[in-house]
Design an enzyme around this catalytic site. Structure first.
Site, PDB file in Angstrom:
ATOM      1  N   ASP A 111     -47.548 -13.058  19.041  1.00 37.25           N
ATOM      2  CA  ASP A 111     -46.960 -12.018  18.507  1.00 37.25           C
ATOM      3  C   ASP A 111     -47.662 -11.710  17.146  1.00 37.25           C
ATOM      4  OD1 ASP A 111     -45.231  -9.964  17.745  1.00 37.25           O
ATOM      5  OD2 ASP A 111     -43.633 -11.458  16.762  1.00 37.25           O
ATOM      6  N   ASP A 116     -46.294  -9.617  13.981  1.00 35.25           N
ATOM      7  CA  ASP A 116     -45.575  -9.586  12.713  1.00 35.25           C
ATOM      8  C   ASP A 116     -44.589 -10.970  12.521  1.00 35.25           C
ATOM      9  OD1 ASP A 116     -45.734  -6.974  11.629  1.00 35.25           O
ATOM     10  OD2 ASP A 116     -45.241  -6.592  13.839  1.00 35.25           O
TER      11      ASP A 116
END
EC number: 3.1.3.5
Length: 592
Positions: free
Chosen positions: A122, A124
């Site tokens: 991922d 963020d």
């Protein structure tokens, strides 16, 4: 035996050669045994015994020493050595070598890195580590502005984000406006209204069972603040409850608007940012504002700030202030590439934001990579997790020059260097062959990243928990308090020693209970003066802790802690004993 490698892995002794007639010993130069003298004495006794056996003709003189002690084992040990090794009592074993806690990856379930073919990330709060509290302060202030735009009093502008207040894993009660910390069984540990911590008696008036039931969670009475993005949201909601009740003269009610009205009223997020307004049908009559309405407005304003691009624009305007940059990041990804692993990025962020953030963090470090995109085999933005892990969306290709999307017919494979938008896990698995336990996905979001990928498709995972660094630091600082708490709990157990069903007079332990409470409160206060530790409350595990234990195979404060392990490392989980088993080897810890 992999843990015997020190933090620089297997490159530490490259300049020191071992003569062919000498094998490196398991304990030589790697750890100091507190029981070394005992081992030397034991070996002398064994050698003496062997010599006596030879003299008596019971043993061949070609091998005087047949029993191996710990100091005799090679690294790694041979089959002969292990077959002739004499076990030490568990209490005599030297401490197992462990990496420094702040640099460790912690293990719930075994994972062999050399069996991982695909590493997924991922962006963020995983690759892009937001600087705290600067980022949370920015989000908090921007949500305040949205609320003022839709009619909240301008006096709320003086409210400020407090990084020492919110924590993850809290339940927000939409009906009563409380923030609840609960344990792994749903029991309420702490109840905070606004910025006031309620006593147990007061809490019991609101929640007679002192529990949060699954039925109440199912009907959406409680909202779980489970992501790092919800920290400013939790703080702002509590601040508004305090402010509106105490200073603005508004009366917050416990009544909930009619469910059908709530379903029929359009969400604020469906309106343009220039025409945001409160739908009066969704609020209480006579000017009253319910806790539920307040929650809806705060929740919607948060979504607007994230979805209309305004927050991201502010971040991009000052990347050094809001996002960490470290040369370790390209080093780590280069090692994955050199190890022939497949690497993919799977993020909900749009391309324009992803491209600028990733360029800032990765470009310009290694001349072998012209762009951050060269570090990845597959790049998917706008993934819409957790939906990506179920039905998904239409996949499109991103024009990396303009950022525009175009329909693409991806038949055989994803092309390296290209960027894709949307899609689904079924398509991803079809084109990459990435299935089940061959995938390690690394993210910070328990639901969108960890639970869905694990429960539905069997991906292995590593959960990033940035708060772990603070937790470990406090644990180290509060060792004396923790030991005192353990002593008090031991004393409590001793009071009941020998008492059985014939005992009719309970011991007076009120004083002891007060000492236990005071010590527990002191320990909790060291973590967070409102909610205590993210993982514990005394000896009780929190709901957040339960989720980490149940769904995260590995967890750590920073994904870059993987740099401290070779890519063939075997992460071994502790065997968790049942209560009836724990007394046998209570001091024997085999964790990584």
């Amino acid at each position: 035996m992999a843990e015997n490698n020190n933090n620089n892995n297997n490159n530490n002794n490259n300049n020191v050669s071992t003569p062919p007639h000498q094998k490196p010993h398991l304990t030589t130069g790697l750890r100091t045994s507190s029981s070394g003298l005992l081992m030397d004495k034991r070996r002398q006794d064994e050698e003496k015994f062997s010599a006596e056996q030879v003299a008596m003709g019971k043993k061949s003189p070609t091998k005087l020493f047949s029993a191996y002690s710990l100091n005799d084992l090679s690294n790694p040990p041979t089959d002969e050595e292990l077959n002739n090794y004499k076990d030490l009592p568990a209490s005599s074993l030297p401490p197992i070598h462990k990496r420094e806690k702040l640099r460790r990856v912690f293990v719930n379930r075994d994972i062999k890195l050399d069996r991982i073919e695909f590493f997924g990330f991922d962006m963020d709060y995983t690759l892009a580590v937001y600087n705290s509290p600067d980022f949370e302060e920015l989000a908090y202030d921007m949500v305040l502005d949205k609320l003022i735009d839709i009619g909240y009093p301008k006096s709320i502008r003086k409210l400020k984000y407090d990084p020492n207040f919110p924590t993850r894993g809290l339940f927000l009660d939409r009906e009563l406006g409380n923030l609840l910390k609960i344990d792994s069984f749903g029991n309420i540990i702490i109840c905070v209204h606004g910025r006031t911590t309620l006593s147990k008696n007061r809490t019991a008036e609101f929640y007679p069972s002192m529990r949060v039931s699954s039925d109440e969670i199912a009907r959406n009475r409680f909202y779980l603040l489970n992501t790092l993005f919800t920290l400013p949201e939790a703080c702002l909601y509590a601040d508004l409850v305090d402010h509106l009740e105490r200073e603005s003269g508004l009366r917050l009610t416990e009544e909930v608007a009619d469910e059908q009205q709530q379903m029929n009223s359009p969400p604020l997020s469906s309106l343009g940012s220039e025409s945001v307004r409160i739908d009066e049908s969704n609020h209480q009559p006579e000017g009253d504002l319910s806790f539920s309405n307040l929650f809806q407005d705060v929740r919607t304003a948060c979504d607007l700030v994230h979805n209309d691009g305004s927050l991201k624009t502010r971040v991009l305007d000052d990347l050094p202030r809001y996002i960490r940059k470290t040369p370790d990041m390209p080093v780590f990804f280069d090692r994955l590439r050199q190890n022939k692993n497949k690497v993919f990025l799977l993020t909900n962020s749009e391309f324009y934001y992803t491209n600028k953030v990733m360029s800032y963090m990765m470009n310009g470090y290694n001349p072998n990579y012209q762009s951050w995109r060269d570090y990845f085999d597959v790049i998917i933005v706008g993934a819409d997790k957790p939906r990506f892990f179920s039905e998904g969306t239409t996949i499109r290709e991103v024009d990396t020059e303009t950022g525009n999307l175009r329909i693409t017919n991806v038949k055989d494979r994803f092309e390296q260097g290209k960027v894709y938008h949307g899609g689904s896990l079924s398509l991803f698995q079809k084109l990459t062959g990435a299935k089940g336990s061959r995938v390690l996905y690394i993210g910070d979001h328990i639901f969108a990243d960890i639970i869905k990928s694990k429960k539905t498709h069997g991906w292995r995972n590593l959960l990033v928990v940035p708060e772990l660094q603070h937790e470990l630091e406090v644990m180290n600082q509060q060792k004396d308090t923790t030991i005192h708490l353990m002593n008090l709990e031991f004393i409590r157990a001793e009071i009941y020693r020998g008492l059985d069903s014939e005992s009719t007079t309970p011991p007076d332990i009120e004083v002891l209970h007060q000492h236990l409470k005071n010590t527990n409160d002191k320990l909790n206060f060291a973590y967070n003066k409102y909610f205590g530790s993210l993982f514990k409350n005394g000896s009780k595990s929190t709901f957040f802790s339960m989720q980490v234990q149940r769904y995260a195979d590995l967890y750590t404060s920073d994904y870059l802690n993987l740099l401290n392990y070779p890519l063939f490392y075997h992460f071994c989980a502790n065997s968790l004993p049942l209560p009836h088993e724990s007394s046998s080897f209570s001091s024997f810890d085999t964790s990584n």
